[in-house]
Design a protein around this motif. Structure first.
Motif, PDB file in Angstrom:
ATOM      1  N   GLY A  32       0.701  -1.167   0.211  1.00  0.00           N
ATOM      2  CA  GLY A  32       0.116  -0.107  -0.167  1.00  0.00           C
ATOM      3  C   GLY A  32       0.829   1.240  -0.015  1.00  0.00           C
ATOM      4  O   GLY A  32       0.204   2.201  -0.060  1.00  0.00           O
ATOM      5  N   ALA A  33       2.294   1.299   0.076  1.00  0.00           N
ATOM      6  CA  ALA A  33       2.912   2.257   0.179  1.00  0.00           C
ATOM      7  C   ALA A  33       2.860   3.106  -1.394  1.00  0.00           C
ATOM      8  O   ALA A  33       2.808   2.224  -2.428  1.00  0.00           O
ATOM      9  CB  ALA A  33       4.468   1.934   0.503  1.00  0.00           C
ATOM     10  N   LEU A  80       8.452   3.817  -2.559  1.00  0.00           N
ATOM     11  CA  LEU A  80       9.194   2.764  -2.859  1.00  0.00           C
ATOM     12  C   LEU A  80      10.363   2.929  -3.892  1.00  0.00           C
ATOM     13  O   LEU A  80      11.571   2.268  -3.541  1.00  0.00           O
ATOM     14  CB  LEU A  80       8.349   1.670  -3.613  1.00  0.00           C
ATOM     15  CG  LEU A  80       7.032   1.173  -2.811  1.00  0.00           C
ATOM     16  CD1 LEU A  80       5.950   0.301  -3.563  1.00  0.00           C
ATOM     17  CD2 LEU A  80       7.284   0.337  -1.562  1.00  0.00           C
ATOM     18  N   GLU A  81      10.401   3.524  -4.871  1.00  0.00           N
ATOM     19  CA  GLU A  81      11.436   3.760  -5.735  1.00  0.00           C
ATOM     20  C   GLU A  81      12.378   4.404  -4.764  1.00  0.00           C
ATOM     21  O   GLU A  81      13.690   4.375  -4.976  1.00  0.00           O
ATOM     22  CB  GLU A  81      11.100   4.873  -6.772  1.00  0.00           C
ATOM     23  CG  GLU A  81       9.992   4.127  -7.790  1.00  0.00           C
ATOM     24  CD  GLU A  81       9.621   4.977  -8.852  1.00  0.00           C
ATOM     25  OE1 GLU A  81       9.709   6.256  -8.804  1.00  0.00           O
ATOM     26  OE2 GLU A  81       9.008   4.575  -9.851  1.00  0.00           O
ATOM     27  N   ASP A 114       0.228  -1.352  13.412  1.00  0.00           N
ATOM     28  CA  ASP A 114      -0.599  -2.456  12.817  1.00  0.00           C
ATOM     29  C   ASP A 114       0.095  -2.658  11.369  1.00  0.00           C
ATOM     30  O   ASP A 114       0.924  -1.991  11.159  1.00  0.00           O
ATOM     31  CB  ASP A 114      -1.946  -2.428  12.787  1.00  0.00           C
ATOM     32  CG  ASP A 114      -2.333  -1.100  11.820  1.00  0.00           C
ATOM     33  OD1 ASP A 114      -1.760  -0.778  11.172  1.00  0.00           O
ATOM     34  OD2 ASP A 114      -3.400  -0.293  11.817  1.00  0.00           O
ATOM     35  N   GLY A 115      -0.628  -3.700  10.867  1.00  0.00           N
ATOM     36  CA  GLY A 115       0.108  -4.054   9.669  1.00  0.00           C
ATOM     37  C   GLY A 115      -0.211  -3.270   8.335  1.00  0.00           C
ATOM     38  O   GLY A 115       0.295  -3.746   7.348  1.00  0.00           O
ATOM     39  N   THR A 116      -0.698  -2.302   8.484  1.00  0.00           N
ATOM     40  CA  THR A 116      -1.000  -1.157   7.242  1.00  0.00           C
ATOM     41  C   THR A 116      -0.056  -0.109   7.121  1.00  0.00           C
ATOM     42  O   THR A 116      -0.016   0.406   8.197  1.00  0.00           O
ATOM     43  CB  THR A 116      -2.363  -0.670   7.233  1.00  0.00           C
ATOM     44  OG1 THR A 116      -2.840   0.073   8.345  1.00  0.00           O
ATOM     45  CG2 THR A 116      -3.521  -2.143   7.290  1.00  0.00           C
ATOM     46  N   ALA A 117       0.258   0.438   6.005  1.00  0.00           N
ATOM     47  CA  ALA A 117       1.437   1.479   5.846  1.00  0.00           C
ATOM     48  C   ALA A 117       0.596   2.653   6.144  1.00  0.00           C
ATOM     49  O   ALA A 117       1.204   3.554   6.792  1.00  0.00           O
ATOM     50  CB  ALA A 117       1.716   1.315   4.320  1.00  0.00           C
ATOM     51  N   GLU A 118      -0.830   2.746   5.988  1.00  0.00           N
ATOM     52  CA  GLU A 118      -1.333   3.992   6.380  1.00  0.00           C
ATOM     53  C   GLU A 118      -1.536   4.334   7.840  1.00  0.00           C
ATOM     54  O   GLU A 118      -1.514   5.508   8.322  1.00  0.00           O
ATOM     55  CB  GLU A 118      -2.741   3.892   5.690  1.00  0.00           C
ATOM     56  CG  GLU A 118      -2.874   3.904   4.309  1.00  0.00           C
ATOM     57  CD  GLU A 118      -2.633   2.658   3.626  1.00  0.00           C
ATOM     58  OE1 GLU A 118      -2.515   1.655   4.384  1.00  0.00           O
ATOM     59  OE2 GLU A 118      -2.374   2.493   2.520  1.00  0.00           O
ATOM     60  N   THR A 119      -1.875   3.345   8.591  1.00  0.00           N
ATOM     61  CA  THR A 119      -2.092   3.567   9.796  1.00  0.00           C
ATOM     62  C   THR A 119      -0.969   3.147  10.915  1.00  0.00           C
ATOM     63  O   THR A 119      -0.936   2.962  12.123  1.00  0.00           O
ATOM     64  CB  THR A 119      -3.217   2.631  10.612  1.00  0.00           C
ATOM     65  OG1 THR A 119      -2.915   1.369  10.152  1.00  0.00           O
ATOM     66  CG2 THR A 119      -4.430   3.190   9.836  1.00  0.00           C
ATOM     67  N   ARG A 120       0.518   3.026  10.439  1.00  0.00           N
ATOM     68  CA  ARG A 120       1.594   2.671  11.224  1.00  0.00           C
ATOM     69  C   ARG A 120       2.064   4.007  11.550  1.00  0.00           C
ATOM     70  O   ARG A 120       3.141   4.672  11.320  1.00  0.00           O
ATOM     71  CB  ARG A 120       2.368   2.200  10.296  1.00  0.00           C
ATOM     72  CG  ARG A 120       3.225   1.006  10.666  1.00  0.00           C
ATOM     73  CD  ARG A 120       4.086   0.719   9.505  1.00  0.00           C
ATOM     74  NE  ARG A 120       5.035  -0.394   9.599  1.00  0.00           N
ATOM     75  CZ  ARG A 120       4.768  -1.789   9.947  1.00  0.00           C
ATOM     76  NH1 ARG A 120       3.332  -1.935  10.133  1.00  0.00           N
ATOM     77  NH2 ARG A 120       5.636  -2.407  10.070  1.00  0.00           N
ATOM     78  N   GLN A 121       1.325   4.512  12.748  1.00  0.00           N
ATOM     79  CA  GLN A 121       1.570   5.692  13.272  1.00  0.00           C
ATOM     80  C   GLN A 121       2.075   5.463  14.794  1.00  0.00           C
ATOM     81  O   GLN A 121       1.550   4.820  15.623  1.00  0.00           O
ATOM     82  CB  GLN A 121       0.290   6.708  13.206  1.00  0.00           C
ATOM     83  CG  GLN A 121      -0.102   6.903  11.910  1.00  0.00           C
ATOM     84  CD  GLN A 121       0.939   7.548  11.064  1.00  0.00           C
ATOM     85  OE1 GLN A 121       1.428   8.391  11.656  1.00  0.00           O
ATOM     86  NE2 GLN A 121       0.994   7.329   9.894  1.00  0.00           N
ATOM     87  N   THR A 122       2.849   6.634  15.201  1.00  0.00           N
ATOM     88  CA  THR A 122       3.426   6.668  16.797  1.00  0.00           C
ATOM     89  C   THR A 122       2.581   7.436  17.464  1.00  0.00           C
ATOM     90  O   THR A 122       2.170   8.585  16.951  1.00  0.00           O
ATOM     91  CB  THR A 122       4.834   6.853  16.681  1.00  0.00           C
ATOM     92  OG1 THR A 122       5.322   6.993  18.116  1.00  0.00           O
ATOM     93  CG2 THR A 122       5.106   8.333  16.145  1.00  0.00           C
TER      94      THR A 122
END
Length: 679
Positions: free
Chosen positions: A165-166, A171-172, A284-292
């Motif tokens: 989902g990134a 990614l590049e 969690d396992g999603t790029a969007e919600t990987r927040q601190t």
């Protein structure tokens, strides 16, 4: 072409050369480098040229080419930012073994042979540092030989569990920063305790994960395959900032026990409560919600990982990293653990991680049936949580972070009513009680509190308990003075038919096991039965049989269970001791105790007692042996309260209100001082 603009140590600090410099003056080395800018297709040098310079790639990408006799140029691989070029030829004084040209606009730092000699004379250790960097390059050369093109790598990264989902641009950018390494079977990638310098993506092959436990033996705990990542948690800690050495990192993995569990909402509330006490990151396992949710950009002290509902690579990483595994279940759900939960609990047990079961309870209903949940999960710590009730989540957060407050209540007969006043003082001071344990009368008061009753309700219910005259059913004194049926009935009226594991708070009831000569801390089992055992004064009340053993009053062995609370996870313990200062005196004019008839006559004439009542003598006699232990327990507690109860004997049940008030006043004063000292 060469560009004379200055290169600083910051430009090379993250490169193998910069990291190999160690204590040497990095700026002195960097200042000798000459910036060179190259266009796509431009040759840096050709195969067979003299090795008179080494280069550091600062930005862009190069391609290494080799030409065999009569053949076309063969592409060996690419060289990216941070890598060294030409160092082997410079060290050996040999010609170039391959040619190098730019794939894209590229910036390098060049060090010619004269500058190299000057630096080597100034820093004799520099040659070894460059040799170490060259060794790293040799190790990565095989990996570069099978490195795919940039587009394939970017697409592959986007299919990994970590980066699904990134955005394509991200990614590049990541692809351009990758360094490629190859490891033969059996070689160690990283050791337990190493600094979190890097994270790795496994492109091909498998890695075995092992931990070294207290026995000094390495135990395999899992494997990492293609598409998975290793080292990301340690790198996260390093990226967010350095942690003070006195604070211990804690990683908590949350796993749903089955369908219908609101795990995301639970994780949000728990993390918010943890963040009140420690810097906390929620992933969690999603790029969007990987927040601190850590504040100030500092390293988190607690990392909360939310597992997927199935056995994904993200779930595997979460379980592998966890210091504590928290299984969250609906209390009305299926008590049988599923395959994923079974595997997670087994893996946590092998790694000696903490295992917790959270049962989400329906509002307005007391917990029931916890025994079946625990029977299916031996050894787990369980917690009852009501969704939407912040206090329940806050208690769990304190337990997981080592900041839970435990309350130890001693025995002491009627003097134990002072515990009610202490509970009131703590409530009014805003000091939570997360774990509670009690002995004898302390076990009874603690049980009513663990049922969820407020201090004023506890006082009312205990008044009703005393009106039943629980110690008044005298019998033929062969096994005891009282039959014990009346006190059992009074306890049923007070506590109901609850099981200990169904109480809202983690609770322990202390009994003295005559069969095994041990002090037993009961955290499961029939509440009334075990509280009765904890209050069965030897000689006064009959012993209680439980699971084939004979139990009597807990005060015989452990009258102040501070140590029990430490084992249950309390970080700080408040101890209330109403037993060790119980005094038994005799009239100075008497040389012997009056007869029973004489004492009865005194009582009928309402004269002062000339001998301690049987209840007082027995309770004091059996607590003498545990007094020293109680004193030591009081010293181990963070706060020990000893209300001034000299005027009251252990049999003064009719003075419940006065005794509770003394406990309240004494605790109010000392708790205020204690809380002020903690701020």
């Amino acid at each position: 072409m060469d560009d004379l603009s200055r290169i600083t140590y910051e430009d090379i600090a993250a490169t193998p050369l910069g990291q190999a410099l160690g204590d040497m003056d990095g700026n002195a080395v960097a200042s000798r480098l000459v910036r060179r800018v190259m266009s796509p297709g431009e040759a840096l040098f050709r195969q067979g040229d003299a090795g008179d310079r080494l280069y550091v790639v600062l930005r862009g990408r190069l391609c290494a080419l080799i030409v065999s006799e009569g053949g076309a140029p063969q592409r060996l691989g690419e060289i990216g930012p941070g890598e060294l070029v030409g160092e082997t030829a410079l060290l050996l004084g040999a010609p170039r073994s391959a040619g190098v040209e730019a794939v894209e606009p590229t910036v390098l730092g060049a060090l010619d042979v004269s500058a190299w000699r000057e630096l080597r004379a100034e820093f004799p250790a520099l040659e070894a540092a460059v040799a170490r960097a060259a060794d790293w390059r040799e190790r990565t050369s095989e990996a570069r030989r099978f490195r795919p093109d940039a587009a394939w790598v970017s697409a592959w990264l986007g299919r990994t569990e970590l980066l699904a989902g990134a955005e394509t641009a991200a990614l590049e950018a990541l692809e351009r920063e990758l360094m490629w390494e190859s490891f033969p079977g059996g070689e160690v990638l990283v050791r337990q305790g190493d600094a979190g310098e890097c994270m790795w993506f496994v492109v091909r092959g498998r890695l075995r994960v092992s931990t070294r436990q207290a026995d000094g033996v390495a135990h395999a705990v899992g494997e990492i395959g293609a598409g998975e990542c290793v080292g990301e948690m340690a790198r996260l800690q390093r990226t967010l900032g350095a942690r003070p050495t006195q604070l211990a990192e804690r990683t908590v993995a949350l796993l749903a026990a089955g369908p219908g569990v609101p795990l995301a909402a639970f994780a949000e509330v728990l993390s918010a409560e943890l963040s009140r006490m420690a810097r906390t990151a929620l992933l969690d396992g999603t790029a969007e919600t990987r927040q601190t949710v850590a504040s100030g950009g500092s390293a988190p002290e607690v990392v909360v990982l939310v597992c997927d509902a199935t056995q994904t690579s993200w779930t595997t990483r979460c379980l592998r990293q966890a210091d504590d595994l928290v299984v969250v279940a609906r209390a009305d759900g299926d008590v049988r653990p599923g395959p994923l939960e079974q595997e997670a609990l087994a893996a946590a047990g092998r790694r000696e991680a903490g295992c917790h079961l959270v049962l989400l309870q329906s509002p307005g209903r007391a917990p029931r049936g916890t025994k079946a949940w625990l029977a299916a999960r031996p050894g787990v710590h369980h917690h009852h949580v009501r969704p939407g009730r912040v206090a329940d989540h806050a208690r769990l957060a304190r337990l997981l972070s080592g900041r839970a407050i435990g309350l130890a209540l001693s025995g002491g007969g009627a003097r134990g009513f002072a515990h009610i006043g202490v509970l009131r003082a703590l409530h009014e001071a805003g000091v939570p009680v997360d774990v509670i344990a009690g002995t004898s009368m302390g076990a009874m008061i603690a049980a009513v509190y663990a049922l969820g009753h407020a201090p004023d309700v506890i006082l009312d219910r205990c008044r009703a308990w005393t009106r039943e005259r629980p110690w008044g059913d005298y019998t033929l004194p062969l096994a005891s003075i009282v039959r014990g049926r009346r006190v059992r009935r009074a306890l049923v009226n007070l506590l109901g038919d609850a099981q200990i594991e169904d109480l809202w708070l983690p609770y322990a009831c202390i009994t003295s096991n005559l069969t095994r000569a041990t002090a037993d801390a009961h955290t499961e089992g029939p509440l009334v039965h075990l509280v009765l055992a904890s209050n069965s004064v030897p000689g006064l009340a009959p012993p209680v049989y439980h699971l084939g053993d004979v139990h009597v009053d807990g005060g015989v062995m452990d009258n102040l269970p501070v140590g029990v609370l430490r084992k249950m996870g309390a970080g700080r313990v408040i101890a209330v001791d109403v037993g060790t200062e119980l005094r038994v005196t005799a009239p100075t004019e008497l040389d012997e105790c009056p007869s029973g008839w004489a004492l009865l006559w005194d009582r009928l004439r309402r004269r002062p007692w000339r001998a301690p009542p049987v209840f007082v003598s027995l309770t004091r006699a059996f607590t003498l042996a545990s007094d020293e232990r109680a004193q030591a327990a009081g010293r181990d507690a963070d706060l020990t309260l000893r209300p001034p109860l000299d005027r009251y004997a252990s049999s003064d049940f009719k003075h419940i209100d006065s005794i509770a008030e003394i406990g309240f006043r004494h605790a109010s004063e000392h708790v205020a001082e204690w809380t002020a000292g903690r701020q």
